[in-house]
Design a protein around this motif. Structure first.
Motif, PDB file in Angstrom:
ATOM      1  N   PHE A   1       0.831  -1.210   0.000  1.00 20.87           N
ATOM      2  CA  PHE A   1       0.000   0.000   0.000  1.00 20.87           C
ATOM      3  C   PHE A   1       0.857   1.249   0.000  1.00 20.87           C
ATOM      4  CE2 PHE A   1      -3.727  -2.506   1.700  1.00 20.87           C
ATOM      5  CZ  PHE A   1      -4.513  -2.298   0.570  1.00 20.87           C
ATOM      6  N   SER A   2       1.939   1.223   0.730  1.00 23.24           N
ATOM      7  CA  SER A   2       2.841   2.372   0.780  1.00 23.24           C
ATOM      8  C   SER A   2       3.441   2.663  -0.593  1.00 23.24           C
ATOM      9  CB  SER A   2       3.943   2.110   1.799  1.00 23.24           C
ATOM     10  OG  SER A   2       4.866   3.164   1.805  1.00 23.24           O
ATOM     11  N   ARG A   3       3.909   1.612  -1.263  1.00 21.92           N
ATOM     12  CA  ARG A   3       4.477   1.787  -2.612  1.00 21.92           C
ATOM     13  C   ARG A   3       3.406   2.233  -3.605  1.00 21.92           C
ATOM     14  NH1 ARG A   3       6.938  -2.943  -0.892  1.00 21.92           N
ATOM     15  NH2 ARG A   3       5.635  -4.221  -2.241  1.00 21.92           N
ATOM     16  N   LEU A   4       2.201   1.679  -3.485  1.00 21.31           N
ATOM     17  CA  LEU A   4       1.096   2.061  -4.363  1.00 21.31           C
ATOM     18  C   LEU A   4       0.742   3.527  -4.163  1.00 21.31           C
ATOM     19  CD1 LEU A   4      -1.026   1.241  -6.440  1.00 21.31           C
ATOM     20  CD2 LEU A   4      -2.467   0.487  -4.544  1.00 21.31           C
ATOM     21  N   ARG A   5       0.669   3.971  -2.907  1.00 20.11           N
ATOM     22  CA  ARG A   5       0.376   5.377  -2.619  1.00 20.11           C
ATOM     23  C   ARG A   5       1.432   6.288  -3.233  1.00 20.11           C
ATOM     24  NH1 ARG A   5      -0.373   4.273   2.991  1.00 20.11           N
ATOM     25  NH2 ARG A   5      -2.504   3.621   3.226  1.00 20.11           N
ATOM     26  N   SER A   6       2.690   5.909  -3.096  1.00 21.24           N
ATOM     27  CA  SER A   6       3.776   6.719  -3.654  1.00 21.24           C
ATOM     28  C   SER A   6       3.644   6.842  -5.164  1.00 21.24           C
ATOM     29  CB  SER A   6       5.133   6.106  -3.306  1.00 21.24           C
ATOM     30  OG  SER A   6       5.341   6.121  -1.936  1.00 21.24           O
ATOM     31  N   MET A   7       3.331   5.724  -5.826  1.00 15.15           N
ATOM     32  CA  MET A   7       3.190   5.755  -7.284  1.00 15.15           C
ATOM     33  C   MET A   7       1.993   6.604  -7.700  1.00 15.15           C
ATOM     34  SD  MET A   7       2.956   2.821 -10.277  1.00 15.15           S
ATOM     35  CE  MET A   7       2.534   1.574  -9.162  1.00 15.15           C
ATOM     36  N   ILE A   8       0.875   6.457  -6.998  1.00 11.47           N
ATOM     37  CA  ILE A   8      -0.320   7.237  -7.327  1.00 11.47           C
ATOM     38  C   ILE A   8      -0.046   8.723  -7.149  1.00 11.47           C
ATOM     39  CG2 ILE A   8      -2.669   7.774  -6.556  1.00 11.47           C
ATOM     40  CD1 ILE A   8      -2.949   4.719  -5.994  1.00 11.47           C
ATOM     41  N   ASN A   9       0.635   9.098  -6.064  1.00 12.50           N
ATOM     42  CA  ASN A   9       0.962  10.512  -5.846  1.00 12.50           C
ATOM     43  C   ASN A   9       1.865  11.051  -6.943  1.00 12.50           C
ATOM     44  OD1 ASN A   9      -0.575  10.626  -3.525  1.00 12.50           O
ATOM     45  ND2 ASN A   9       1.158  10.319  -2.157  1.00 12.50           N
ATOM     46  N   LEU A  10       2.841  10.251  -7.365  1.00  9.79           N
ATOM     47  CA  LEU A  10       3.739  10.665  -8.443  1.00  9.79           C
ATOM     48  C   LEU A  10       2.973  10.863  -9.752  1.00  9.79           C
ATOM     49  CD1 LEU A  10       6.518  11.229  -9.658  1.00  9.79           C
ATOM     50  CD2 LEU A  10       6.787   8.758  -9.946  1.00  9.79           C
ATOM     51  N   VAL A  11       2.108   9.919 -10.093  1.00 11.49           N
ATOM     52  CA  VAL A  11       1.322  10.027 -11.325  1.00 11.49           C
ATOM     53  C   VAL A  11       0.430  11.267 -11.274  1.00 11.49           C
ATOM     54  CG1 VAL A  11      -0.524   8.940 -12.676  1.00 11.49           C
ATOM     55  CG2 VAL A  11       1.415   7.577 -11.905  1.00 11.49           C
TER      56      VAL A  11
ATOM     57  N   LEU B   1     -11.305   8.794 -10.151  1.00 11.76           N
ATOM     58  CA  LEU B   1     -10.786   8.901  -8.799  1.00 11.76           C
ATOM     59  C   LEU B   1      -9.336   9.322  -8.854  1.00 11.76           C
ATOM     60  CD1 LEU B   1     -12.177   5.544  -7.357  1.00 11.76           C
ATOM     61  CD2 LEU B   1     -13.215   7.811  -7.219  1.00 11.76           C
ATOM     62  N   ARG B   2      -8.993  10.318  -8.079  1.00 17.14           N
ATOM     63  CA  ARG B   2      -7.597  10.718  -7.920  1.00 17.14           C
ATOM     64  C   ARG B   2      -7.281  10.604  -6.450  1.00 17.14           C
ATOM     65  NH1 ARG B   2      -6.005  15.862 -11.309  1.00 17.14           N
ATOM     66  NH2 ARG B   2      -3.973  14.979 -10.839  1.00 17.14           N
ATOM     67  N   LEU B   3      -6.353   9.727  -6.120  1.00 15.15           N
ATOM     68  CA  LEU B   3      -6.026   9.456  -4.732  1.00 15.15           C
ATOM     69  C   LEU B   3      -4.829  10.281  -4.296  1.00 15.15           C
ATOM     70  CD1 LEU B   3      -6.286   5.572  -4.876  1.00 15.15           C
ATOM     71  CD2 LEU B   3      -8.081   7.220  -4.351  1.00 15.15           C
ATOM     72  N   ASN B   4      -4.949  10.899  -3.151  1.00 18.23           N
ATOM     73  CA  ASN B   4      -3.851  11.650  -2.561  1.00 18.23           C
ATOM     74  C   ASN B   4      -3.706  11.207  -1.120  1.00 18.23           C
ATOM     75  OD1 ASN B   4      -3.172  13.573  -4.717  1.00 18.23           O
ATOM     76  ND2 ASN B   4      -5.261  14.243  -4.411  1.00 18.23           N
ATOM     77  N   HIS B   5      -2.494  10.880  -0.730  1.00 15.72           N
ATOM     78  CA  HIS B   5      -2.233  10.469   0.650  1.00 15.72           C
ATOM     79  C   HIS B   5      -1.758  11.674   1.437  1.00 15.72           C
ATOM     80  CE1 HIS B   5      -1.197   8.036   4.031  1.00 15.72           C
ATOM     81  NE2 HIS B   5       0.027   8.531   4.022  1.00 15.72           N
TER      82      HIS B   5
ATOM     83  N   TYR C   1       2.840  14.549 -23.384  1.00 15.21           N
ATOM     84  CA  TYR C   1       4.048  13.963 -23.966  1.00 15.21           C
ATOM     85  C   TYR C   1       4.111  12.445 -23.835  1.00 15.21           C
ATOM     86  CZ  TYR C   1       5.338  18.851 -23.594  1.00 15.21           C
ATOM     87  OH  TYR C   1       5.343  20.211 -23.681  1.00 15.21           O
ATOM     88  N   ILE C   2       3.628  11.917 -22.719  1.00 16.62           N
ATOM     89  CA  ILE C   2       3.645  10.466 -22.503  1.00 16.62           C
ATOM     90  C   ILE C   2       2.320  10.029 -21.881  1.00 16.62           C
ATOM     91  CG2 ILE C   2       6.157  10.319 -22.184  1.00 16.62           C
ATOM     92  CD1 ILE C   2       5.626  10.095 -19.151  1.00 16.62           C
ATOM     93  N   GLU C   3       1.969   8.762 -22.063  1.00 20.50           N
ATOM     94  CA  GLU C   3       0.770   8.220 -21.448  1.00 20.50           C
ATOM     95  C   GLU C   3       1.070   7.817 -20.014  1.00 20.50           C
ATOM     96  OE1 GLU C   3      -1.627   5.308 -23.425  1.00 20.50           O
ATOM     97  OE2 GLU C   3      -0.945   6.014 -25.377  1.00 20.50           O
ATOM     98  N   LEU C   4       0.251   8.292 -19.101  1.00 27.28           N
ATOM     99  CA  LEU C   4       0.400   7.923 -17.696  1.00 27.28           C
ATOM    100  C   LEU C   4      -0.534   6.760 -17.391  1.00 27.28           C
ATOM    101  CD1 LEU C   4       0.524  11.495 -16.147  1.00 27.28           C
ATOM    102  CD2 LEU C   4       2.419   9.928 -16.521  1.00 27.28           C
ATOM    103  N   PRO C   5      -0.189   5.941 -16.398  1.00 28.22           N
ATOM    104  CA  PRO C   5      -1.015   4.762 -16.100  1.00 28.22           C
ATOM    105  C   PRO C   5      -2.417   5.138 -15.627  1.00 28.22           C
ATOM    106  CG  PRO C   5       0.810   4.953 -14.545  1.00 28.22           C
ATOM    107  CD  PRO C   5       0.966   6.046 -15.535  1.00 28.22           C
ATOM    108  N   LYS C   6      -3.371   4.332 -16.050  1.00 29.04           N
ATOM    109  CA  LYS C   6      -4.769   4.496 -15.659  1.00 29.04           C
ATOM    110  C   LYS C   6      -5.344   3.115 -15.422  1.00 29.04           C
ATOM    111  CE  LYS C   6      -5.617   8.589 -18.431  1.00 29.04           C
ATOM    112  NZ  LYS C   6      -4.751   8.831 -19.525  1.00 29.04           N
TER     113      LYS C   6
END
Length: 97
Positions: free
Chosen positions: A8-18, A72-76, A29-34
């Motif tokens: 969950f910690s790694r997932l939160r970090s990735m979601i915040n970065l995206v 949904l946009r998740l922010n921790h 410029y690039i496709e971000l994960p969805k």
């Protein structure tokens, strides 16, 4: 089932970065994960989204409950006393707990 808190910690970090990359316009410029969840009525789509988020937040009931597209946009927020909330762009300044 108990899911690894490190996951969950790694997932939160990735979601915040995206989200940060999306906010500054990198998507031009690039496709971000969805994640796109599709399925028939009562197939468990809302449950999949809640499992990814790690909390129950979508309506439950008989028949059709979440019959519309959701983004949904998740922010921790790392504050220990913060309570989860939702915001809608159409209702600026309002928080839904």
């Amino acid at each position: 089932e108990k899911v690894d808190s490190g996951l969950f910690s790694r997932l939160r970090s990735m979601i915040n970065l995206v989200d940060k990359l999306r906010d500054i316009g990198v998507e031009q410029y690039i496709e971000l994960p969805k994640i796109c969840v599709l399925g028939t009525q009562s197939a468990g789509k809302s449950s999949v989204l809640e499992s990814i988020v790690g909390m129950d937040f979508l309506p439950r009931g008989e028949g059709l409950c979440t019959r519309r597209p959701l983004e949904l946009r998740l922010n921790h927020i790392p504050e220990s006393d913060s309570k989860p909330f939702g915001v809608f762009e159409e209702l600026p300044g309002e928080k839904f707990h």
